[in-house]
Design an enzyme around this catalytic site. Structure first.
Site, short mmCIF file in Angstrom:
data_model
loop_
_atom_site.label_atom_id
_atom_site.label_comp_id
_atom_site.label_asym_id
_atom_site.label_seq_id
_atom_site.Cartn_x
_atom_site.Cartn_y
_atom_site.Cartn_z
N GLU A 129 0.83 -1.21 0.00
CA GLU A 129 0.00 0.00 0.00
C GLU A 129 0.86 1.26 0.00
O GLU A 129 0.51 2.30 0.56
CB GLU A 129 -1.01 -0.04 1.14
CG GLU A 129 -1.92 -1.26 0.97
CD GLU A 129 -3.22 -1.20 1.69
OE1 GLU A 129 -3.72 -0.10 1.94
OE2 GLU A 129 -3.77 -2.29 1.96
N1 CAA Z 1 -5.61 11.76 -4.34
C1 CAA Z 1 -6.15 12.31 -5.46
N2 CAA Z 1 -5.43 12.58 -6.58
C2 CAA Z 1 -4.12 12.29 -6.54
C3 CAA Z 1 -3.49 11.72 -5.40
C4 CAA Z 1 -4.30 11.47 -4.27
N3 CAA Z 1 -3.78 10.94 -3.15
N4 CAA Z 1 -2.19 11.53 -5.67
C5 CAA Z 1 -1.97 11.97 -6.93
N5 CAA Z 1 -3.16 12.43 -7.45
C6 CAA Z 1 -3.38 13.03 -8.76
C7 CAA Z 1 -2.43 14.21 -8.98
O1 CAA Z 1 -2.98 15.39 -8.45
C8 CAA Z 1 -2.34 14.26 -10.48
O2 CAA Z 1 -3.54 14.83 -11.00
P1 CAA Z 1 -3.51 15.78 -12.33
O3 CAA Z 1 -3.02 14.86 -13.42
O4 CAA Z 1 -4.94 16.15 -12.48
O5 CAA Z 1 -2.58 16.90 -12.03
C9 CAA Z 1 -2.37 12.76 -10.87
O6 CAA Z 1 -3.01 12.09 -9.78
C10 CAA Z 1 -1.00 12.19 -11.08
O7 CAA Z 1 -0.25 12.41 -9.89
P2 CAA Z 1 1.32 12.20 -9.83
O8 CAA Z 1 1.97 12.93 -10.97
O9 CAA Z 1 1.78 12.52 -8.45
O10 CAA Z 1 1.43 10.63 -10.13
P3 CAA Z 1 2.69 9.68 -10.23
O11 CAA Z 1 2.54 8.82 -11.42
O12 CAA Z 1 3.95 10.48 -10.10
O13 CAA Z 1 2.55 8.73 -8.94
C11 CAA Z 1 2.72 8.08 -6.62
C12 CAA Z 1 2.49 9.20 -7.63
C13 CAA Z 1 2.46 8.72 -5.25
C14 CAA Z 1 4.13 7.53 -6.65
C15 CAA Z 1 1.69 6.95 -6.86
O14 CAA Z 1 1.95 6.26 -8.06
C16 CAA Z 1 1.66 5.93 -5.73
O15 CAA Z 1 0.99 6.13 -4.72
N6 CAA Z 1 2.40 4.78 -5.87
C17 CAA Z 1 2.35 3.72 -4.88
C18 CAA Z 1 1.35 2.69 -5.28
C19 CAA Z 1 0.95 1.79 -4.16
O16 CAA Z 1 0.74 2.22 -3.03
N7 CAA Z 1 0.77 0.51 -4.48
C20 CAA Z 1 0.27 -0.45 -3.56
C21 CAA Z 1 -0.69 -1.33 -4.27
S1 CAA Z 1 -1.93 -2.15 -3.35
C22 CAA Z 1 -1.12 -3.25 -2.38
O17 CAA Z 1 -0.20 -2.92 -1.72
C23 CAA Z 1 -1.53 -4.66 -2.39
C24 CAA Z 1 -2.39 -5.10 -1.35
O18 CAA Z 1 -3.30 -5.81 -1.65
C25 CAA Z 1 -2.17 -4.80 0.10
#
Ligand code: CAA
Length: 382
Positions: free
Chosen positions: A365
């Site tokens: 996550e």
């Molecule tokens: N809420 C709403 N919108 C959001 C947001 C949020 N928390 N975070 C980003 N956004 C929006 C941004 O505002 C942006 O919007 P616009 O295009 O309109 O400007 C858009 O999303 C893109 O944002 P970023 O440029 O920041 O996106 P990015 O590609 O650089 O990624 C990141 C950002 C924080 C690294 C994200 O990819 C991330 O959270 N990665 C981690 C993924 C993760 O947690 N994976 C776990 C999977 S589930 C799991 O673990 C398995 C399980 O079953 C337990």
């Protein structure tokens, strides 16, 4: 006015979750870890107690509680067994809460109600073999054909997939756009033809939880299963994970507190050099440090939960809570193995399981590095 204490209603709930965890979860934890299999009778019992529907309104079959109550439940379950904790967490925060937030009334009646009333279990298909932290690297597609979408791709590390009924799956509906704008979210029933869930992936910790790869091969779902509109998937996934991180922070707090409680119990009885290990000042000072860190992590977690309950922004609070709680869980469990010496290393004692379980809280996550991206992004550094 800030009050850091739980009110009587939450205290009562916490005591109820604690009693259940002590009596029903803890006795099964070792056996489930060794078997690398969740006890589905335990899950059924938790569903019957309403634990799988805590923060959902009664009108959708939920318990009508709040995020703070869910967090208390997560801590208590994870104190006894982190695998049970993550099963509850993925179902509640990643799947059901996301339907509650983004679903239409019809979708909530059809998909949220059975998840909240304890008749079905949910999972969350976002991560792919080539897209972990970089969610935008996802390749799974959903092509519209008439009034259906056809999903093709592979998801990996899908927690609960071995037994979940409802899959919340993310796929690109427009490959010409970056995933931030071209990804969509779909509600998919497990029994839809074309879904293959592999065997669970052997893992270092949370071994009783189900976690597998899921292959989607020409999986046809009605267009009405689209959640939140075309192109909204990336932001839906981000919001889901913001909430999910509060649950994982609570899981980490639970693992840490569970391990420290075991070490305290052991060190009060274990005699070396003529006195109990607990009577050495080295033990006392170290335990004082660890309990202080656990309390700090718990308060950060409660802050995020309360902000979510109040409808205030909570994503940075959630990232801070998860970053700190997962670090604390790893430190505490490692030290607790040390407190038990050779027995701490033995499979028979639960602290070695807790140390293995703690590691994943720094990874799933959102890794700790991703948490730092989220937190530093709020600091106006550019
Ligand atoms: N809420 C709403 N919108 C959001 C947001 C949020 N928390 N975070 C980003 N956004 C929006 C941004 O505002 C942006 O919007 P616009 O295009 O309109 O400007 C858009 O999303 C893109 O944002 P970023 O440029 O920041 O996106 P990015 O590609 O650089 O990624 C990141 C950002 C924080 C690294 C994200 O990819 C991330 O959270 N990665 C981690 C993924 C993760 O947690 N994976 C776990 C999977 S589930 C799991 O673990 C398995 C399980 O079953 C337990």
């Amino acid at each position: 006015m800030i009050d850091f204490n739980l009110d009587s209603e939450h205290l009562e709930l916490r005591d109820m979750y604690r009693k259940f965890a002590e009596e029903r979860v803890k006795p099964l934890a070792h056996e489930m870890d060794e078997a690398e299999k969740m006890n589905m009778d335990l899950i059924k019992e938790m569903q019957q107690c309403g634990f799988f529907g805590i923060p959902f309104p009664e009108e959708y079959g939920g318990a009508g509680g709040d995020v703070l109550s869910y967090v208390l439940c997560m801590e208590e379950m994870s104190k006894a067994d982190a695998s049970t904790g993550v099963t509850l967490s993925v179902h509640t925060s990643l799947c059901a809460s996301t339907i509650q937030e983004f679903g239409t009334e019809e979708q909530k009646q059809k998909w949220l109600r059975p998840l909240a009333d304890g008749s079905k279990i949910g999972c969350f298909g976002l991560t792919e073999p080539g897209a972990g932290s970089d969610v935008a690297g996802a390749r799974t597609t959903a092509v519209k054909e008439g009034d259906e979408y056809v999903i093709n791709g592979e998801k990996i590390f899908t927690t609960n997939s071995g037994f979940a009924d409802t899959f919340l799956v993310f796929a690109l509906t427009d490959k010409s756009l970056p995933a931030h704008k071209g990804m969509s979210a779909f509600l998919v029933d497990r029994n839809t033809p074309g879904i293959t869930v592999t065997a669970d992936i052997p893992r270092m910790g949370i071994r009783a939880a189900s976690n597998a790869a899921v292959v989607y091969e020409n999986v046809r779902v009605p267009a009405e299963n689209l959640l939140g509109g075309e192109g909204k998937g990336f932001k839906i996934a981000m919001k889901a994970l913001d909430g999910g991180r509060i649950g994982i922070a609570a899981q980490a707090v639970g693992i840490a507190q569970g391990a420290l409680n075991e070490a305290i119990k052991y060190d009060k009885e274990r005699v070396q050099f003529g006195k109990t290990i607990a009577s050495f000042q080295n033990t006392q000072f170290k335990m004082a440090d660890l309990q202080t860190k656990i309390d700090a992590a718990r308060l950060l977690t409660w802050r995020a939960a309360v902000a979510k309950d109040k409808g205030e922004p909570y994503n940075v609070y959630a990232a801070m809570a998860k970053l700190m709680a997962s670090d604390v869980a790893n430190q505490v469990t490692r030290d607790c193995v040390q407190f038990l010496g050779g027995y701490g290393f033995a499979r028979e004692y639960s602290v070695e399981r807790m140390m293995r379980d703690a590691k994943i809280t720094e990874i799933y996550e959102g890794t700790s590095e991703v948490m730092k991206m989220v937190i530093s992004g709020s600091l106006n550094l550019k």
